[in-house]
Design a protein around this motif. Structure first.
Motif, PDB file in Angstrom:
ATOM      1  N   MET A  34      -8.868  -5.601  -0.944  1.00 56.39           N
ATOM      2  CA  MET A  34      -8.393  -4.245  -0.655  1.00 56.39           C
ATOM      3  C   MET A  34      -9.638  -3.379  -0.644  1.00 56.39           C
ATOM      4  O   MET A  34     -10.169  -3.011  -1.694  1.00 56.39           O
ATOM      5  N   VAL A  65      -5.405  -6.949   7.758  1.00 54.22           N
ATOM      6  CA  VAL A  65      -4.011  -6.719   7.395  1.00 54.22           C
ATOM      7  C   VAL A  65      -3.782  -5.216   7.421  1.00 54.22           C
ATOM      8  O   VAL A  65      -4.388  -4.479   6.639  1.00 54.22           O
ATOM      9  N   THR A  66      -2.926  -4.731   8.318  1.00 51.98           N
ATOM     10  CA  THR A  66      -2.747  -3.292   8.506  1.00 51.98           C
ATOM     11  C   THR A  66      -1.271  -2.903   8.397  1.00 51.98           C
ATOM     12  O   THR A  66      -0.649  -2.487   9.377  1.00 51.98           O
ATOM     13  N   LEU A  78      -7.507  -5.850   3.645  1.00 50.69           N
ATOM     14  CA  LEU A  78      -6.576  -4.751   3.782  1.00 50.69           C
ATOM     15  C   LEU A  78      -7.360  -3.452   3.594  1.00 50.69           C
ATOM     16  O   LEU A  78      -7.857  -3.181   2.500  1.00 50.69           O
ATOM     17  N   ARG A 125       0.860  -1.178   0.000  1.00 56.11           N
ATOM     18  CA  ARG A 125       0.000   0.000   0.000  1.00 56.11           C
ATOM     19  C   ARG A 125       0.897   1.228   0.000  1.00 56.11           C
ATOM     20  O   ARG A 125       1.746   1.393   0.891  1.00 56.11           O
ATOM     21  N   VAL A 151       3.008  -6.844   2.162  1.00 62.70           N
ATOM     22  CA  VAL A 151       2.190  -7.976   2.567  1.00 62.70           C
ATOM     23  C   VAL A 151       2.596  -9.122   1.656  1.00 62.70           C
ATOM     24  O   VAL A 151       2.392  -9.064   0.438  1.00 62.70           O
TER      25      VAL A 151
END
Length: 324
Positions: free
Chosen positions: A212, A278-279, A245, A40, A286
């Motif tokens: 996402m 997921v952060t 995410l 990201r 990732v």
């Protein structure tokens, strides 16, 4: 408009720079060719390295999400990479024409960097104006698929709108995207209100290894075009997502809520509903198929009294679940 001018949370923009994990030119030049990685890069900008094949989703590298660079929402953090350091791109995927997703400056930088540009109907005219060759642009209607080597792209519905000015409302299409390669499936939400289409997409293309999902710049008055955090989690479940995410947050001030609220709320809700969230820090990879632990990095930047209350609430919710 009244709320935006009178009711903004005092923390709608952070007091300090949001942290990033830089991606160096050397790292970008040596992305692994034997695994899938998702990065990201800020707001909804994503870099996917799929066994060495590199894709960008909604690249916005300008300082402001705005038609001009002297006014408008300003970036909370530096870019985690220098766009000039990007390797050759297999493709660039765009969800819709709003300024926080389709950025003229970025497209001009990348016009000769990508083999192909994959966009909803009508966006090709913008890209051609900004230097992209017509034969590199593939426009898509909803449910239309394109195969690029071993990668499948499918444009799928969202409940949103388009327009870059007063007289261009809904003159181009908007879309979410499904990306499949090497047996892995990804969903990129673009922008959307919550609607039955997520379940339809899940039935047709799911389950997804990673979704996402838009989670930020929301308001109850905008519920038909942007999801509240509870709806983002439900949409992930409708899609048959395994890991979620959250995107569309932590980069630009586009609503009235605190900048950290989307991540904190979605973290609480995901914990309550058993969703694996997921952060990553912006720029942190990732790695698909690898066990990773991600921090709740935004909590250290929240005002202390808010962070303490949120932590106490989360601990209590965990204790309640453990007794059920």
């Amino acid at each position: 408009m009244w709320e935006m001018s009178t009711a903004k949370d005092p923390q709608s923009a952070p007091d300090i720079v949001v942290p990033t994990q830089p991606l160096t030119a050397a790292q970008l030049a040596s992305l692994p060719t034997d695994e899938h990685r998702v990065y990201r890069l800020g707001h909804s900008t994503m870099l996917l390295s799929l066994n060495g094949e590199v894709w960008l989703l909604d690249p916005v590298f300008s300082e402001r999400a705005s038609p001009v660079q002297w006014a408008g929402p300003e970036r909370f953090h530096p870019l985690p990479l220098n766009p000039q350091d990007l390797p050759p791109l297999k493709g660039i995927v765009i969800s819709h024409d709003h300024y926080d997703h389709l950025d003229e400056g970025s497209i001009r930088q990348l016009a000769d960097k990508a083999e192909g540009f994959y966009v909803p109907l009508g966006l090709g005219r913008y890209l051609q104006q900004w230097g992209v060759a017509a034969d590199r642009i593939v426009e898509h209607d909803w449910w239309q698929e394109t195969r690029v080597g071993d990668t499948l792209l499918a444009a799928t519905p969202t409940q949103h709108f388009s327009g870059r000015g007063l007289f261009s409302r809904d003159s181009t299409l908007w879309a979410s995207w499904v990306i499949e390669r090497d047996g892995r499936r990804y969903f990129f939400s673009g922008d959307s209100g919550y609607f039955a289409g997520f379940k339809q997409i899940g039935e047709r293309y799911g389950p997804f290894d990673l979704t996402m999902m838009e989670n930020g710049a929301y308001n109850e008055r905008w519920g038909h075009i942007h999801m509240m955090p509870e709806e983002s989690v439900q949409a992930h479940l409708d899609l048959g997502g395994q890991r979620m995410l959250p995107i569309h947050n932590s980069t630009f001030d586009l609503s009235i809520h605190a900048w950290f609220e989307p991540l904190q709320r979605v973290s609480d809700i995901a914990s309550q509903r058993g969703v694996e969230l997921v952060t990553p820090i912006i720029g942190e990879p990732v790695v698909m198929g690898r066990e990773q632990a991600f921090s709740l990095w935004w909590q250290s930047l929240m005002p202390q009294q808010i962070a303490s209350a949120e932590t106490a609430t989360l601990v209590l919710a965990d204790e309640v679940r453990s007794t059920q």
